[in-house]
Design a protein around this motif. Structure first.
Motif, PDB file in Angstrom:
ATOM      1  N   PRO A  26       9.737  -7.852   3.782  1.00 27.66           N
ATOM      2  CA  PRO A  26       8.498  -7.146   4.135  1.00 27.66           C
ATOM      3  C   PRO A  26       8.433  -5.721   3.600  1.00 27.66           C
ATOM      4  CG  PRO A  26       9.371  -8.326   6.040  1.00 27.66           C
ATOM      5  CD  PRO A  26      10.415  -8.405   4.975  1.00 27.66           C
ATOM      6  N   GLU A  27       9.579  -5.049   3.507  1.00 28.32           N
ATOM      7  CA  GLU A  27       9.582  -3.682   2.990  1.00 28.32           C
ATOM      8  C   GLU A  27       9.149  -3.666   1.523  1.00 28.32           C
ATOM      9  OE1 GLU A  27      12.666   0.062   2.257  1.00 28.32           O
ATOM     10  OE2 GLU A  27      13.272  -1.616   3.536  1.00 28.32           O
ATOM     11  N   THR A  28       9.652  -4.619   0.754  1.00 25.86           N
ATOM     12  CA  THR A  28       9.254  -4.724  -0.653  1.00 25.86           C
ATOM     13  C   THR A  28       7.776  -5.065  -0.772  1.00 25.86           C
ATOM     14  OG1 THR A  28      11.484  -5.484  -1.197  1.00 25.86           O
ATOM     15  CG2 THR A  28       9.788  -5.842  -2.847  1.00 25.86           C
ATOM     16  N   MET A  29       7.299  -5.960   0.074  1.00 24.72           N
ATOM     17  CA  MET A  29       5.880  -6.314   0.087  1.00 24.72           C
ATOM     18  C   MET A  29       5.023  -5.079   0.365  1.00 24.72           C
ATOM     19  SD  MET A  29       3.480  -8.901   0.218  1.00 24.72           S
ATOM     20  CE  MET A  29       3.978 -10.438   1.018  1.00 24.72           C
ATOM     21  N   SER A  30       5.435  -4.267   1.330  1.00 22.66           N
ATOM     22  CA  SER A  30       4.677  -3.055   1.681  1.00 22.66           C
ATOM     23  C   SER A  30       4.638  -2.076   0.516  1.00 22.66           C
ATOM     24  CB  SER A  30       5.288  -2.385   2.914  1.00 22.66           C
ATOM     25  OG  SER A  30       5.187  -3.225   4.044  1.00 22.66           O
ATOM     26  N   LYS A  31       5.758  -1.921  -0.183  1.00 17.85           N
ATOM     27  CA  LYS A  31       5.800  -1.025  -1.343  1.00 17.85           C
ATOM     28  C   LYS A  31       4.857  -1.515  -2.439  1.00 17.85           C
ATOM     29  CE  LYS A  31      10.569   0.683  -0.874  1.00 17.85           C
ATOM     30  NZ  LYS A  31      11.910   0.727  -1.518  1.00 17.85           N
ATOM     31  N   ALA A  32       4.843  -2.815  -2.653  1.00 19.19           N
ATOM     32  CA  ALA A  32       3.970  -3.381  -3.694  1.00 19.19           C
ATOM     33  C   ALA A  32       2.509  -3.153  -3.338  1.00 19.19           C
ATOM     34  CB  ALA A  32       4.260  -4.873  -3.867  1.00 19.19           C
ATOM     35  N   LYS A  33       2.149  -3.392  -2.080  1.00 21.05           N
ATOM     36  CA  LYS A  33       0.761  -3.197  -1.655  1.00 21.05           C
ATOM     37  C   LYS A  33       0.355  -1.725  -1.731  1.00 21.05           C
ATOM     38  CE  LYS A  33      -0.348  -7.107   1.316  1.00 21.05           C
ATOM     39  NZ  LYS A  33      -1.746  -7.175   0.875  1.00 21.05           N
ATOM     40  N   ALA A  34       1.274  -0.836  -1.387  1.00 16.88           N
ATOM     41  CA  ALA A  34       0.969   0.592  -1.453  1.00 16.88           C
ATOM     42  C   ALA A  34       0.708   1.028  -2.893  1.00 16.88           C
ATOM     43  CB  ALA A  34       2.130   1.394  -0.856  1.00 16.88           C
ATOM     44  N   GLU A  35       1.492   0.510  -3.817  1.00 20.84           N
ATOM     45  CA  GLU A  35       1.270   0.837  -5.227  1.00 20.84           C
ATOM     46  C   GLU A  35      -0.081   0.316  -5.680  1.00 20.84           C
ATOM     47  OE1 GLU A  35       4.065   0.537  -9.071  1.00 20.84           O
ATOM     48  OE2 GLU A  35       3.227  -1.407  -8.492  1.00 20.84           O
ATOM     49  N   LEU A  36      -0.420  -0.904  -5.283  1.00 20.11           N
ATOM     50  CA  LEU A  36      -1.704  -1.483  -5.663  1.00 20.11           C
ATOM     51  C   LEU A  36      -2.874  -0.678  -5.108  1.00 20.11           C
ATOM     52  CD1 LEU A  36      -0.691  -5.203  -5.143  1.00 20.11           C
ATOM     53  CD2 LEU A  36      -1.617  -4.299  -7.282  1.00 20.11           C
ATOM     54  N   GLU A  37      -2.755  -0.169  -3.894  1.00 19.17           N
ATOM     55  CA  GLU A  37      -3.831   0.629  -3.292  1.00 19.17           C
ATOM     56  C   GLU A  37      -4.105   1.898  -4.089  1.00 19.17           C
ATOM     57  OE1 GLU A  37      -4.026   1.438   0.904  1.00 19.17           O
ATOM     58  OE2 GLU A  37      -2.865  -0.362   1.361  1.00 19.17           O
ATOM     59  N   GLN A  38      -3.064   2.430  -4.723  1.00 23.77           N
ATOM     60  CA  GLN A  38      -3.225   3.655  -5.497  1.00 23.77           C
ATOM     61  C   GLN A  38      -3.934   3.411  -6.826  1.00 23.77           C
ATOM     62  OE1 GLN A  38      -2.308   6.802  -4.432  1.00 23.77           O
ATOM     63  NE2 GLN A  38      -1.909   5.740  -2.488  1.00 23.77           N
ATOM     64  N   VAL A  39      -3.919   2.175  -7.290  1.00 19.75           N
ATOM     65  CA  VAL A  39      -4.407   1.870  -8.649  1.00 19.75           C
ATOM     66  C   VAL A  39      -5.677   1.020  -8.642  1.00 19.75           C
ATOM     67  CG1 VAL A  39      -3.822   0.680 -10.804  1.00 19.75           C
ATOM     68  CG2 VAL A  39      -2.099   2.091  -9.655  1.00 19.75           C
ATOM     69  N   ALA A  40      -5.733   0.004  -7.768  1.00 13.56           N
ATOM     70  CA  ALA A  40      -6.823  -0.969  -7.798  1.00 13.56           C
ATOM     71  C   ALA A  40      -7.678  -0.866  -6.532  1.00 13.56           C
ATOM     72  CB  ALA A  40      -6.255  -2.377  -7.937  1.00 13.56           C
ATOM     73  N   THR A  41      -8.830  -1.502  -6.571  1.00 16.65           N
ATOM     74  CA  THR A  41      -9.717  -1.558  -5.411  1.00 16.65           C
ATOM     75  C   THR A  41      -9.192  -2.602  -4.442  1.00 16.65           C
ATOM     76  OG1 THR A  41     -11.616  -0.952  -6.786  1.00 16.65           O
ATOM     77  CG2 THR A  41     -12.078  -1.926  -4.631  1.00 16.65           C
ATOM     78  N   LYS A  42      -8.831  -2.167  -3.247  1.00 13.72           N
ATOM     79  CA  LYS A  42      -8.228  -3.073  -2.272  1.00 13.72           C
ATOM     80  C   LYS A  42      -9.197  -4.190  -1.900  1.00 13.72           C
ATOM     81  CE  LYS A  42      -5.588  -3.117   2.019  1.00 13.72           C
ATOM     82  NZ  LYS A  42      -5.048  -2.321   3.149  1.00 13.72           N
ATOM     83  N   GLY A  43      -8.633  -5.401  -1.765  1.00  8.14           N
ATOM     84  CA  GLY A  43      -9.441  -6.537  -1.385  1.00  8.14           C
ATOM     85  C   GLY A  43     -10.008  -7.322  -2.541  1.00  8.14           C
ATOM     86  N   LYS A  44      -9.746  -6.873  -3.776  1.00  4.00           N
ATOM     87  CA  LYS A  44     -10.291  -7.536  -4.953  1.00  4.00           C
ATOM     88  C   LYS A  44      -9.176  -7.873  -5.945  1.00  4.00           C
ATOM     89  CE  LYS A  44     -14.911  -5.466  -4.740  1.00  4.00           C
ATOM     90  NZ  LYS A  44     -15.951  -4.739  -5.486  1.00  4.00           N
ATOM     91  N   PRO A  45      -9.457  -8.767  -6.899  1.00  7.75           N
ATOM     92  CA  PRO A  45      -8.469  -9.024  -7.960  1.00  7.75           C
ATOM     93  C   PRO A  45      -8.212  -7.751  -8.747  1.00  7.75           C
ATOM     94  CG  PRO A  45     -10.257 -10.637  -8.017  1.00  7.75           C
ATOM     95  CD  PRO A  45     -10.685  -9.566  -7.076  1.00  7.75           C
ATOM     96  N   ILE A  46      -7.008  -7.604  -9.256  1.00  8.29           N
ATOM     97  CA  ILE A  46      -6.734  -6.462 -10.122  1.00  8.29           C
ATOM     98  C   ILE A  46      -7.218  -6.797 -11.528  1.00  8.29           C
ATOM     99  CG2 ILE A  46      -4.754  -5.808  -8.711  1.00  8.29           C
ATOM    100  CD1 ILE A  46      -2.934  -6.795 -10.985  1.00  8.29           C
ATOM    101  N   SER A  47      -7.394  -5.781 -12.353  1.00 13.67           N
ATOM    102  CA  SER A  47      -7.812  -5.975 -13.741  1.00 13.67           C
ATOM    103  C   SER A  47      -6.615  -5.797 -14.665  1.00 13.67           C
ATOM    104  CB  SER A  47      -8.907  -4.977 -14.108  1.00 13.67           C
ATOM    105  OG  SER A  47      -8.384  -3.657 -14.138  1.00 13.67           O
ATOM    106  N   GLU A  48      -6.755  -6.275 -15.896  1.00 10.70           N
ATOM    107  CA  GLU A  48      -5.651  -6.127 -16.848  1.00 10.70           C
ATOM    108  C   GLU A  48      -5.389  -4.668 -17.183  1.00 10.70           C
ATOM    109  OE1 GLU A  48      -6.040  -8.753 -20.221  1.00 10.70           O
ATOM    110  OE2 GLU A  48      -5.104 -10.344 -19.039  1.00 10.70           O
ATOM    111  N   SER A  49      -6.415  -3.833 -17.078  1.00 11.29           N
ATOM    112  CA  SER A  49      -6.213  -2.396 -17.332  1.00 11.29           C
ATOM    113  C   SER A  49      -5.401  -1.739 -16.217  1.00 11.29           C
ATOM    114  CB  SER A  49      -7.564  -1.685 -17.477  1.00 11.29           C
ATOM    115  OG  SER A  49      -8.327  -1.811 -16.286  1.00 11.29           O
ATOM    116  N   ASP A  50      -5.348  -2.379 -15.033  1.00 11.83           N
ATOM    117  CA  ASP A  50      -4.534  -1.852 -13.935  1.00 11.83           C
ATOM    118  C   ASP A  50      -3.045  -2.109 -14.157  1.00 11.83           C
ATOM    119  OD1 ASP A  50      -6.800  -1.062 -12.466  1.00 11.83           O
ATOM    120  OD2 ASP A  50      -6.979  -3.042 -11.514  1.00 11.83           O
ATOM    121  N   VAL A  51      -2.726  -3.221 -14.791  1.00 12.93           N
ATOM    122  CA  VAL A  51      -1.345  -3.706 -14.853  1.00 12.93           C
ATOM    123  C   VAL A  51      -0.363  -2.695 -15.440  1.00 12.93           C
ATOM    124  CG1 VAL A  51       0.162  -5.476 -15.845  1.00 12.93           C
ATOM    125  CG2 VAL A  51      -2.035  -6.132 -14.842  1.00 12.93           C
ATOM    126  N   PRO A  52      -0.679  -1.994 -16.539  1.00 10.23           N
ATOM    127  CA  PRO A  52       0.295  -1.029 -17.080  1.00 10.23           C
ATOM    128  C   PRO A  52       0.629   0.114 -16.113  1.00 10.23           C
ATOM    129  CG  PRO A  52      -1.383  -1.540 -18.717  1.00 10.23           C
ATOM    130  CD  PRO A  52      -1.859  -2.114 -17.421  1.00 10.23           C
TER     131      PRO A  52
END
Length: 499
Positions: free
Chosen positions: A321-347
C-alpha cells in the motif's frame, strides 16, 4: 510385433543412444551440472516451474550449467555476466534458435521472425519490424490508437465500478492490447464482442493456440517421437494455425482486390497496408505466406506478455500500500485525477517507470528466454559447448540473483530511481525482453503501453479486494507456460472517487 514390444524396443534403443552420448560427452570440457539419469536425463528435476527449479540447481552447479533433458543437451545461463556473453559478446555464434516442435505447425518455424535462424530472409523480416512497424515514426503515428484504447478500457471499468462488479485485471488488459494490435495492424477489433463470426472464430483459435503452445511436449526432449506426436500437440495446433493464417490471408486478398480496383494506396492506414505494399514491390521475395506468419508473431507476442505484466504490477501494488500511495501521489502531480493519463504525462512519471521495471524484474513474462542453439562447437567462458546444444537464459534467475540485486525477493521500485539500469538490452541484469540481435522487436510498443495502462488504472480508480479478502490473502503463485501468469487471476473492485 505387439505394441508393448515396440515401445520396449524404442526405449532400449534410446538407452543405447543415451549411453553412447554420455560416453562421448564425458571426454569434453563441458559445464558442470547435476548427474543425469538414464534415458530421461535431468527431466525429473524440471518440475512444473522450471524457472525456479533451474535457479535452485544453478546455486549448486554455477551460472553456466549443463543438463541432459531427455536427448537434448542444454546449457542454462543464470547470471548477468554469463547472459552478457550469450546475448552480446558471443551473440553472433549463439543467435540461432532451438525451435520447439509446436512451432513447426504449418511451417511456422520456417517463416517466423521469432523462430527463423539467422539468414538474409530473417534480416529482412527484422528490418521490416524495426523500420516499418515499430520505428519511432510509426509509434508516434499510432499514438491516437493507444490513447483511444486506454480510454475505452477506463470507460469499461467505470461501468463495472458503478455497479460494484469486480474486474479481472489481466483479462481487461488483454482485451485492450488485442484490440489495439488488431486495429493498428489490421483495422479490425478482434476482441469486440459484436464483431463478425470470422473474428470470433479467430479469437477462439487464438486462445486455444496460446494454451497448446504453453504445454510441455515430450517431442522437445525426445526428437525421435516427432513422427508419433504422442500428445497430439502439433496436430491440434495445426487446426488453429490454419484458421488464423486463413483469416490473415483473407484480409490480404481483400487489400489486393482494393488495390486492383482503386490502384496503390498513397497512405498506409495500418500495418497490413504496409506489408502488402512491400510484398507487391518485392518481386516474390516477401510473400503472402510471410505476411501471415509475421502477423501471427505480432499478435501472439504483443498480448499475453504485456497484460500479464500489468496484472503482476497491480498485484504487487496491492501487496504494498505504501508503494501504491507513492504512485498515486506522483500521478496527482502530473495528470488530472480520475482520468486516463496521456502519453505526454508518461516521461514525467519516474516512479511509475520504476514500478514497471521492478515488475519486469520480479515477474518476467518469458522467464526462460526463447532458447538458442549452437550450430558449431563454441567456447563459452572456458567451457566447450558442443554443436547442437540448446542454450537457455534463465531471466527469472538473473533478475533475482543476490550477487547483483540487494534484497532481490522484495518489491522495491526505489532501486530504479536515479539508476541507469533499463530493459532495452544494454543492462544484462534486467533482460525481460532478451538482448542482442534477437531482442524482442515489439519492445518499443510494450514500453509505451505498460506505463500508459498501469498509470491510467491507478489514476482513474481506487481499488479494493472483494468482500472477505485481506491483503495477506492475495495469491502470489505463478504458472509457467507460454508466459508467466498468475495461478489465480487478480480480481479487484474499482472505486470511483467523488471530487
Amino acid at each position: 510385433m505387439d505394441y508393448l514390444t515396440f515401445i520396449l524396443s524404442l526405449l532400449f534403443i534410446a538407452n543405447l543412444l543415451y549411453v553412447a552420448k554420455t560416453i562421448k560427452l564425458g571426454f569434453s570440457n563441458l559445464p558442470p551440472g547435476p548427474r543425469p539419469l538414464p534415458i530421461i536425463g535431468n527431466l525429473h528435476q524440471l518440475g512444473p516451474k522450471p524457472h525456479k527449479s533451474l535457479a535452485n540447481l544453478a546455486r549448486t552447479h554455477g551460472p553456466i550449467m549443463r543438463l541432459e533433458l531427455g536427448q537434448v543437451t542444454t546449457v542454462v545461463i543464470s547470471s548477468a555476466s554469463a547472459a552478457r556473453l550469450v546475448l552480446q559478446k558471443q551473440d553472433h555464434s549463439l543467435a540461432n534458435r532451438f525451435p520447439p516442435d509446436s512451432s513447426s505447425s504449418c511451417g511456422h518455424d520456417r517463416h517466423s521472425v521469432v523462430w527463423k535462424n539467422l539468414s538474409q530472409k530473417w534480416r529482412e523480416l527484422r528490418r521490416i519490424c524495426n523500420a516499418e512497424i515499430f520505428s519511432s515514426q510509426k509509434m508516434e503515428a499510432y499514438g491516437y490508437l493507444r490513447v483511444k484504447r486506454v480510454e475505452e478500457l477506463v470507460a469499461e471499468i467505470r461501468r463495472s465500478a458503478e455497479v460494484g462488479e469486480p474486474v479481472l485485471i489481466g483479462e481487461v488488459s488483454f482485451k485492450t492490447l488485442l484490440n489495439l494490435l488488431s486495429r493498428m495492424i489490421l483495422s479490425v477489433d478482434l476482441d469486440d464482442g459484436g464483431s463478425e463470426a470470422a473474428s470470433r472464430e479467430f479469437k477462439a483459435s487464438f486462445r486455444a493456440m496460446m494454451d497448446l503452445l504453453g504445454m510441455p511436449n515430450l517431442v522437445d526432449y525426445f526428437p525421435w517421437l516427432r513422427v508419433i506426436d504422442p500428445q497430439r500437440i502439433r496436430a491440434r495446433l495445426v487446426v488453429h494455425f490454419e484458421k488464423m493464417l486463413g483469416f490473415f490471408d483473407d484480409l490480404v486478398a481483400q487489400r489486393l482486390a482494393q488495390r486492383s480496383a482503386q490502384g496503390p494506396v498513397s497512405e498506409h492506414k495500418d500495418v497490413l497496408d504496409t506489408l502488402v505494399n512491400i510484398m507487391v514491390q518485392s518481386n516474390g521475395e516477401f510473400t503472402r505466406t510471410d505476411i501471415g506468419h509475421l502477423l501471427l508473431d505480432l499478435i501472439v507476442a504483443g498480448t499475453d506478455t504485456t497484460s500479464s505484466t500489468i496484472e503482476w504490477a497491480m498485484t504487487e501494488l496491492l501487496k504494498s500500500p505504501e508503494t501504491m500511495s507513492k504512485a498515486k501521489a506522483e500521478l496527482e502531480q502530473v495528470a488530472t485525477k480520475g482520468k486516463p493519463i496521456s502519453e505526454s504525462d508518461v516521461p514525467r512519471l519516474p516512479y511509475l517507470h520504476a514500478i514497471v521495471k521492478e515488475t519486469l524484474r520480479l515477474h518476467p513474462a518469458a522467464p526462460l528466454l526463447i532458447p538458442r542453439k549452437t550450430l558449431d562447437s563454441v567456447d563459452l567462458n572456458g567451457f566447450t559447448i558442443p554443436k547442437g546444444t540448446q542454450i537457455v537464459v534463465n531471466a527469472w534467475a538473473v533478475q533475482r540473483d543476490p550477487a547483483t540485486w540487494e534484497d532481490p525477493e522484495r518489491f522495491k521500485p526505489e532501486r530504479f530511481l536515479n539508476s541507469d539500469v533499463d530493459f532495452r538490452g544494454g543492462s544484462f541484469e534486467l533482460i525481460p525482453f532478451g538482448g542482442g540481435r534477437r531482442i524482442c522487436p515489439g519492445l518499443p510498443l510494450a514500453s509505451k503501453m505498460m506505463p500508459l495502462i498501469l498509470g491510467s488504472l491507478l489514476n482513474a480508480f481506487d481499488w479494493r479486494l472483494e468482500e472477505g479478502l485481506r491483503i495477506e490473502d492475495i495469491d502470489m503463485d505463478d504458472k509457467f507456460g507460454l508466459t508467466l501468469v498468475k495461478t489465480r487471476p487478480l480480481r479487484l473492485i474499482p472505486v470511483v472517487e467523488l471530487f
